[in-house]
Each structure stands twice: as C-alpha cells, then as structure tokens.
Design a protein around this motif. Structure first.
Motif, PDB file in Angstrom:
ATOM      1  N   VAL A  89      -5.534   4.296   7.924  1.00 17.29           N
ATOM      2  CA  VAL A  89      -4.427   4.287   6.917  1.00 17.29           C
ATOM      3  C   VAL A  89      -4.922   5.297   5.685  1.00 17.29           C
ATOM      4  O   VAL A  89      -6.145   5.697   5.609  1.00 17.29           O
ATOM      5  CB  VAL A  89      -4.388   2.895   6.323  1.00 17.29           C
ATOM      6  CG1 VAL A  89      -3.503   1.872   7.477  1.00 17.29           C
ATOM      7  CG2 VAL A  89      -5.378   2.179   5.618  1.00 17.29           C
ATOM      8  N   TYR A  90      -3.882   5.739   4.888  1.00 11.20           N
ATOM      9  CA  TYR A  90      -4.223   6.409   3.862  1.00 11.20           C
ATOM     10  C   TYR A  90      -4.412   5.495   2.869  1.00 11.20           C
ATOM     11  O   TYR A  90      -3.101   4.987   2.143  1.00 11.20           O
ATOM     12  CB  TYR A  90      -3.219   7.394   3.688  1.00 11.20           C
ATOM     13  CG  TYR A  90      -2.982   8.370   2.350  1.00 11.20           C
ATOM     14  CD1 TYR A  90      -4.423   8.960   2.325  1.00 11.20           C
ATOM     15  CD2 TYR A  90      -2.089   8.755   1.655  1.00 11.20           C
ATOM     16  CE1 TYR A  90      -4.316   9.473   0.925  1.00 11.20           C
ATOM     17  CE2 TYR A  90      -2.174   9.334   0.678  1.00 11.20           C
ATOM     18  CZ  TYR A  90      -3.381   9.786   0.331  1.00 11.20           C
ATOM     19  OH  TYR A  90      -3.303  10.523  -0.927  1.00 11.20           O
ATOM     20  N   LEU A  91      -5.280   5.360   2.286  1.00  7.65           N
ATOM     21  CA  LEU A  91      -5.597   4.267   1.492  1.00  7.65           C
ATOM     22  C   LEU A  91      -4.658   4.183   0.118  1.00  7.65           C
ATOM     23  O   LEU A  91      -4.557   2.863  -0.175  1.00  7.65           O
ATOM     24  CB  LEU A  91      -7.396   4.157   0.888  1.00  7.65           C
ATOM     25  CG  LEU A  91      -8.165   3.761   1.947  1.00  7.65           C
ATOM     26  CD1 LEU A  91      -9.526   3.649   1.586  1.00  7.65           C
ATOM     27  CD2 LEU A  91      -7.880   2.020   2.327  1.00  7.65           C
ATOM     28  N   PRO A  92      -4.283   5.180  -0.514  1.00 10.45           N
ATOM     29  CA  PRO A  92      -3.389   4.858  -1.643  1.00 10.45           C
ATOM     30  C   PRO A  92      -1.998   4.162  -1.339  1.00 10.45           C
ATOM     31  O   PRO A  92      -1.460   3.774  -2.289  1.00 10.45           O
ATOM     32  CB  PRO A  92      -3.185   6.400  -2.227  1.00 10.45           C
ATOM     33  CG  PRO A  92      -4.526   7.068  -1.746  1.00 10.45           C
ATOM     34  CD  PRO A  92      -4.638   6.554  -0.226  1.00 10.45           C
ATOM     35  N   TRP A  93      -1.828   4.097  -0.039  1.00 10.02           N
ATOM     36  CA  TRP A  93      -0.373   3.570   0.306  1.00 10.02           C
ATOM     37  C   TRP A  93      -0.620   2.115   0.995  1.00 10.02           C
ATOM     38  O   TRP A  93       0.400   1.456   1.471  1.00 10.02           O
ATOM     39  CB  TRP A  93       0.295   4.425   1.375  1.00 10.02           C
ATOM     40  CG  TRP A  93       1.067   5.591   0.647  1.00 10.02           C
ATOM     41  CD1 TRP A  93       0.343   6.910   0.077  1.00 10.02           C
ATOM     42  CD2 TRP A  93       2.397   5.507   0.114  1.00 10.02           C
ATOM     43  NE1 TRP A  93       1.465   7.358  -0.488  1.00 10.02           N
ATOM     44  CE2 TRP A  93       2.610   6.761  -0.482  1.00 10.02           C
ATOM     45  CE3 TRP A  93       3.480   4.593  -0.071  1.00 10.02           C
ATOM     46  CZ2 TRP A  93       3.812   7.207  -1.342  1.00 10.02           C
ATOM     47  CZ3 TRP A  93       4.607   4.864  -0.702  1.00 10.02           C
ATOM     48  CH2 TRP A  93       4.642   5.921  -1.132  1.00 10.02           C
ATOM     49  N   TYR A  94      -1.874   1.747   0.837  1.00 11.59           N
ATOM     50  CA  TYR A  94      -2.283   0.258   1.754  1.00 11.59           C
ATOM     51  C   TYR A  94      -3.070  -0.541   0.586  1.00 11.59           C
ATOM     52  O   TYR A  94      -3.187  -1.636   0.969  1.00 11.59           O
ATOM     53  CB  TYR A  94      -2.925   0.591   3.004  1.00 11.59           C
ATOM     54  CG  TYR A  94      -1.985   1.102   4.120  1.00 11.59           C
ATOM     55  CD1 TYR A  94      -1.158   0.141   4.807  1.00 11.59           C
ATOM     56  CD2 TYR A  94      -1.719   2.496   4.136  1.00 11.59           C
ATOM     57  CE1 TYR A  94      -0.309   0.444   5.635  1.00 11.59           C
ATOM     58  CE2 TYR A  94      -0.714   3.109   5.018  1.00 11.59           C
ATOM     59  CZ  TYR A  94       0.099   2.202   5.598  1.00 11.59           C
ATOM     60  OH  TYR A  94       0.992   2.518   6.671  1.00 11.59           O
ATOM     61  N   ALA A  95      -3.921   0.181  -0.202  1.00  6.15           N
ATOM     62  CA  ALA A  95      -4.806  -0.615  -0.937  1.00  6.15           C
ATOM     63  C   ALA A  95      -4.188  -1.241  -2.028  1.00  6.15           C
ATOM     64  O   ALA A  95      -3.160  -0.922  -2.535  1.00  6.15           O
ATOM     65  CB  ALA A  95      -6.081   0.451  -1.417  1.00  6.15           C
ATOM     66  N   SER A  96      -4.833  -2.666  -2.445  1.00  2.57           N
ATOM     67  CA  SER A  96      -4.306  -3.282  -3.415  1.00  2.57           C
ATOM     68  C   SER A  96      -5.328  -3.591  -4.349  1.00  2.57           C
ATOM     69  O   SER A  96      -6.355  -3.854  -4.002  1.00  2.57           O
ATOM     70  CB  SER A  96      -3.751  -4.546  -3.010  1.00  2.57           C
ATOM     71  OG  SER A  96      -3.185  -5.305  -4.079  1.00  2.57           O
ATOM     72  N   LYS A  97      -4.770  -3.881  -5.669  1.00  5.77           N
ATOM     73  CA  LYS A  97      -5.933  -3.938  -6.659  1.00  5.77           C
ATOM     74  C   LYS A  97      -6.241  -5.546  -6.924  1.00  5.77           C
ATOM     75  O   LYS A  97      -7.146  -6.132  -7.423  1.00  5.77           O
ATOM     76  CB  LYS A  97      -5.421  -3.779  -8.052  1.00  5.77           C
ATOM     77  CG  LYS A  97      -5.310  -2.082  -8.327  1.00  5.77           C
ATOM     78  CD  LYS A  97      -4.740  -1.767  -9.674  1.00  5.77           C
ATOM     79  CE  LYS A  97      -4.475  -0.271  -9.897  1.00  5.77           C
ATOM     80  NZ  LYS A  97      -4.105   0.156 -11.094  1.00  5.77           N
TER      81      LYS A  97
END
Length: 246
Positions: free
Chosen positions: A143-151
């Motif tokens: 996955v491309y992290l900016p579109w899957y990572a959450s704070k």
C-alpha cells in the motif's frame, strides 16, 4: 518514462482473494512473516512510503470496474467504479497477480501535488518480486501509506450490497467496537536503534455489514449515479446502525 506499467486490476485477479468473513484470510500469517515482509521493504529503502497489507477483498468487481479510493474528513472510502476514467488515477495498492504473474493495481486514487513520495513502478515490481521469492506474495500486498495510514486507531467496514468499504477512526463511531471482531490488515515499519519495528495501521472487520455472497449485480441502488460523498454518508449510517443493534 517508466518501462513498466502496473496493470489495471482485472476482475479475475481481484475476485480470487478471500474476504475477512473467511477464516483463512486471517490465519495464514503471523508476526514473523509480517516482519520478514517489512525487512524486504527496508532493504529497498521503501518503509517511509510503502506498507504491507493482508490481501483480501470486500466485494467482487465486474470486468469494466476498478476500486477507487477517496478521502473524507480524515477517513477513506473505497468503492467499485467504472474504469473509463482510470487514466486519471494511480494505483495506491498492489499485489503480485497469480492470474498474470505480474504486479496488479488493486485500488486507485486521484493523487495530488502532495504525493511526492509516490513510488516508481519499477520499485513496486522489485518489492513484489522479492515477496514472491520469500513465498509471501500470496498473503501480502503493498500500500502507498499516505492513502492507508491513520493517526488514530482505525477500523475498516465493508458492505457488499453497496460494494464499498470505509476506513475510519474509532472516534467517528457512535459505539466502541469489539477488537475481537477485527483482524489486522495494514502495517507500517520504521527502524529504531537498528531494529525494524512494526506498527498496525488498521483493522478490518471479520464480519461485513451484510454477510451475503458477494455479487456485483446485487443491490437496488444505482451507485454510479451517486457521489462519493453520498455513499460515504450512507456507509457511516449503516455502520452506526449496526453498532447500535438496529
């Protein structure tokens, strides 16, 4: 120009994945395997932009569709859409397709000028090749992290009559979730003091909102006539209705 182009997801490649309603989806990997996959990312200097996902599906797609991902108030919506506009989108998740023996884009998004860390096609290809060599490509994708990572702690819900999934933080829910009803699905990595550390980015509901056989012809809604915003609000209302026992 890149000499390698990620293949647009073919329905056969996407639909062969298990969903989290199937126990096999969450039993074939462990922390050792996840860290091994993370080491492959680290060896390619990719851990800042790419994460590992457990391969699964939320619904089936038709041959003329792709899954499009969009942002909504810090949450993410993924939905099946006609692929006529695919040339304006980029894949934000990938798998080594057993149907084509090459990398396949799984979900697509419209990138912005802020997506400067978006990986080159050749990098994605090399990482997936190494996952396959390690016998991990049938379990894990990228996955491309900016579109899957959450704070914050994030949970993904799906509904295969709407054929959509939503990833959102627990604060968006009217009732707390039961951790036992969710399985780890996306992981990020970082090097700390010479050791690779794993962090969980999201959990996927083991039981979808409407546990019926996936059927791309199901449902009475004309989803292509609805905006992403309307579908997002519909999903949120269904998620909260189920959590409240309606």
């Amino acid at each position: 120009m890149s000499s390698f182009t990620i293949r647009t997801a073919h329905a056969d490649a996407h639909n062969q994945f298990h969903d989290f309603c199937t126990a096999a989806s969450s039993e074939k990997y462990d922390e050792t395997a996840i860290l091994l996959a993370g080491n492959i990312l680290s060896n390619h200097n990719a851990i800042d932009s790419i994460g590992i996902c457990v391969l699964h599906k939320h619904f089936d797609i038709r041959n003329d569709e792709i899954i499009v991902r969009s942002r909504h108030y810090g949450s993410f919506l993924s939905i099946a859409r006609k692929n006529e506009g695919a040339q304006h989108l980029k894949p934000v998740s990938w798998a080594q397709s057993p149907c084509f023996d090459e990398p396949t884009g799984l979900e697509y998004a419209r990138l912005s000028d802020s997506d400067i860390a978006y990986p080159k096609d050749q990098l994605v290809k090399r990482i997936l090749f190494d996952l396959a060599r390690a016998d991990l490509a049938s379990f894990f994708g990228l996955v491309y992290l900016p579109w899957y990572a959450s704070k914050t702690e994030a949970f993904e819900f799906s509904d295969d009559t709407i054929r959509a999934s939503v990833l959102l933080g627990g604060e968006a829910l009217e009732q707390p979730v039961k951790a036992s009803e969710f399985a780890q699905s996306v992981f990020a990595f970082e090097n700390r003091e010479g050791h690779l550390k794993m962090s969980e980015q999201s959990r996927c509901s083991i039981n979808c909102l409407n546990c019926a056989p996936s059927n791309p012809g199901a449902g009475s809604l004309n989803l292509n006539a609805l905006s992403d915003e309307v579908i997002y609000e519909l999903m949120i209302s269904r998620i909260n209705a189920k959590s409240l026992g309606y």
